[in-house]
Design a protein around this motif. Sequence first.
Motif, PDB file in Angstrom:
ATOM      1  N   ALA A   3       0.379 -14.049 -15.490  1.00 42.52           N
ATOM      2  CA  ALA A   3      -0.580 -13.005 -15.829  1.00 42.52           C
ATOM      3  C   ALA A   3      -0.363 -11.732 -15.019  1.00 42.52           C
ATOM      4  O   ALA A   3      -0.912 -10.688 -15.358  1.00 42.52           O
ATOM      5  N   LEU A   4       0.445 -11.791 -13.957  1.00 47.39           N
ATOM      6  CA  LEU A   4       0.696 -10.610 -13.137  1.00 47.39           C
ATOM      7  C   LEU A   4       1.969  -9.883 -13.531  1.00 47.39           C
ATOM      8  O   LEU A   4       1.946  -8.704 -13.851  1.00 47.39           O
ATOM      9  N   CYS A   5       3.090 -10.604 -13.508  1.00 49.75           N
ATOM     10  CA  CYS A   5       4.365  -9.944 -13.798  1.00 49.75           C
ATOM     11  C   CYS A   5       4.793 -10.094 -15.250  1.00 49.75           C
ATOM     12  O   CYS A   5       5.793  -9.510 -15.670  1.00 49.75           O
ATOM     13  N   GLU A   6       4.048 -10.893 -16.014  1.00 48.94           N
ATOM     14  CA  GLU A   6       4.292 -11.117 -17.448  1.00 48.94           C
ATOM     15  C   GLU A   6       5.638 -11.773 -17.722  1.00 48.94           C
ATOM     16  O   GLU A   6       6.139 -11.740 -18.847  1.00 48.94           O
ATOM     17  N   ALA A   7       6.223 -12.365 -16.690  1.00 54.04           N
ATOM     18  CA  ALA A   7       7.467 -13.095 -16.892  1.00 54.04           C
ATOM     19  C   ALA A   7       7.163 -14.493 -17.413  1.00 54.04           C
ATOM     20  O   ALA A   7       6.109 -15.068 -17.124  1.00 54.04           O
ATOM     21  N   VAL A   8       8.081 -15.025 -18.189  1.00 53.15           N
ATOM     22  CA  VAL A   8       7.957 -16.407 -18.641  1.00 53.15           C
ATOM     23  C   VAL A   8       8.479 -17.307 -17.528  1.00 53.15           C
ATOM     24  O   VAL A   8       9.625 -17.179 -17.089  1.00 53.15           O
ATOM     25  N   ALA A   9       7.601 -18.166 -17.037  1.00 50.46           N
ATOM     26  CA  ALA A   9       7.956 -19.064 -15.939  1.00 50.46           C
ATOM     27  C   ALA A   9       7.845 -20.499 -16.424  1.00 50.46           C
ATOM     28  O   ALA A   9       7.284 -20.778 -17.483  1.00 50.46           O
ATOM     29  N   HIS A  10       8.363 -21.409 -15.624  1.00 45.85           N
ATOM     30  CA  HIS A  10       8.325 -22.826 -15.975  1.00 45.85           C
ATOM     31  C   HIS A  10       7.651 -23.615 -14.864  1.00 45.85           C
ATOM     32  O   HIS A  10       7.827 -23.325 -13.681  1.00 45.85           O
ATOM     33  N   LEU A  11       6.869 -24.593 -15.268  1.00 42.87           N
ATOM     34  CA  LEU A  11       6.205 -25.430 -14.285  1.00 42.87           C
ATOM     35  C   LEU A  11       7.232 -26.145 -13.421  1.00 42.87           C
ATOM     36  O   LEU A  11       8.235 -26.651 -13.929  1.00 42.87           O
ATOM     37  N   PRO A  12       7.000 -26.193 -12.125  1.00 44.48           N
ATOM     38  CA  PRO A  12       7.938 -26.899 -11.245  1.00 44.48           C
ATOM     39  C   PRO A  12       7.850 -28.402 -11.466  1.00 44.48           C
ATOM     40  O   PRO A  12       6.843 -28.922 -11.949  1.00 44.48           O
ATOM     41  N   ASP A  13       8.922 -29.100 -11.094  1.00 49.83           N
ATOM     42  CA  ASP A  13       8.897 -30.558 -11.198  1.00 49.83           C
ATOM     43  C   ASP A  13       7.754 -31.129 -10.361  1.00 49.83           C
ATOM     44  O   ASP A  13       7.040 -32.029 -10.784  1.00 49.83           O
ATOM     45  N   VAL A  14       7.593 -30.601  -9.139  1.00 49.79           N
ATOM     46  CA  VAL A  14       6.480 -30.979  -8.263  1.00 49.79           C
ATOM     47  C   VAL A  14       5.905 -29.674  -7.720  1.00 49.79           C
ATOM     48  O   VAL A  14       6.605 -28.937  -7.034  1.00 49.79           O
ATOM     49  N   PRO A  15       4.653 -29.327  -8.042  1.00 46.77           N
ATOM     50  CA  PRO A  15       4.094 -28.039  -7.641  1.00 46.77           C
ATOM     51  C   PRO A  15       4.172 -27.760  -6.147  1.00 46.77           C
ATOM     52  O   PRO A  15       4.482 -26.663  -5.739  1.00 46.77           O
ATOM     53  N   THR A  16       3.871 -28.726  -5.308  1.00 42.14           N
ATOM     54  CA  THR A  16       3.983 -28.551  -3.863  1.00 42.14           C
ATOM     55  C   THR A  16       4.445 -29.864  -3.250  1.00 42.14           C
ATOM     56  O   THR A  16       4.291 -30.921  -3.841  1.00 42.14           O
ATOM     57  N   GLU A  17       5.019 -29.765  -2.073  1.00 38.36           N
ATOM     58  CA  GLU A  17       5.431 -30.979  -1.385  1.00 38.36           C
ATOM     59  C   GLU A  17       4.209 -31.827  -1.044  1.00 38.36           C
ATOM     60  O   GLU A  17       3.205 -31.323  -0.559  1.00 38.36           O
ATOM     61  N   GLY A  18       4.299 -33.095  -1.324  1.00 37.66           N
ATOM     62  CA  GLY A  18       3.225 -33.998  -0.959  1.00 37.66           C
ATOM     63  C   GLY A  18       2.144 -34.162  -1.997  1.00 37.66           C
ATOM     64  O   GLY A  18       1.191 -34.896  -1.795  1.00 37.66           O
ATOM     65  N   GLY A  19       2.257 -33.464  -3.132  1.00 44.71           N
ATOM     66  CA  GLY A  19       1.232 -33.643  -4.153  1.00 44.71           C
ATOM     67  C   GLY A  19       1.081 -32.421  -5.036  1.00 44.71           C
ATOM     68  O   GLY A  19       1.721 -31.391  -4.835  1.00 44.71           O
ATOM     69  N   THR A  20       0.219 -32.560  -6.023  1.00 44.12           N
ATOM     70  CA  THR A  20      -0.007 -31.489  -6.977  1.00 44.12           C
ATOM     71  C   THR A  20      -1.142 -30.599  -6.487  1.00 44.12           C
ATOM     72  O   THR A  20      -2.260 -31.050  -6.303  1.00 44.12           O
ATOM     73  N   ASP A  21      -0.862 -29.344  -6.252  1.00 41.31           N
ATOM     74  CA  ASP A  21      -1.857 -28.388  -5.799  1.00 41.31           C
ATOM     75  C   ASP A  21      -1.982 -27.296  -6.855  1.00 41.31           C
ATOM     76  O   ASP A  21      -1.129 -26.422  -6.966  1.00 41.31           O
TER      77      ASP A  21
END
Length: 277
Positions: A45-63
Amino acid sequence: MNLGSMGFDGLAERRDDPSLLAWWVLSTSLVEHWPALRGMAFVCALCEAVAHLPDVPTEGGTDLREGMACPHCGMSARLRSSLTMLATLVDIDDRIYVTEQATSLFAWLQARYPLVRGSEFQPDEARRAKMGDYLESIGGHGVIEFEDVTRLSMADASLDAVACFDVLEHVPDYAAAIGEFKRALRPGGKLIATFPFTDAAATLIRASLASDGDVVHHMEPEYHGDPIGEPVLCFQHFGWDLLDVVREAGFSHASMVMPWAPEHGILYGHWTLVATR
């Protein structure tokens, strides 16, 4: 780009809201099936780039709050949500005060709002100079200002908006800070703030200050990271009673708002205080 959202004036109104419950269920389901979503796209919503969800959002769990960073602009879900919501409340030439300055969020705002100003709670000039170097290194500019949010230097009714993102939990006398925000805002001015929010009735006090200034811990100490400084003690996680504090300070309206935009990588959990002077 705008985010969908729902606002609630109190816990009773929020309780068992079917739409809010549906948002929570969907977000929970996505987290539980995260591996199956590998490569799923969203539009930042900020840079309007198409991004992809990471395999794991953060180390140690989903944040879903501090993680979910856009790989193009680097902004976490919380920052993308906060900045997009702020844009719906202000005009480009508004006088905006942000309770931070040596951050990527402030540098982003500087590039878009010519009258934005910020500050850091750092009285040492040498350390502020280092913060200024850091701000310049990430694309910002200007001298780092010192402000105590419980005793702001701004004149009465001199601001159109105050943005306070994950700062109030580090302020022992947060009621005084809210009173200062109200004083410095013009009638009709907006306050937008994020913080750890329990969604419970009462604010959880983790630590407080004794009369002699010593810190009294009521729970195991919790510290939050600072990009260029020491970890900062968290004094409280807020509950719905914060709205009473905001209204008692003199704001005409206050609500907790939940933004929602899965297509922009904004899922459940970004509770945001929005108040009108």
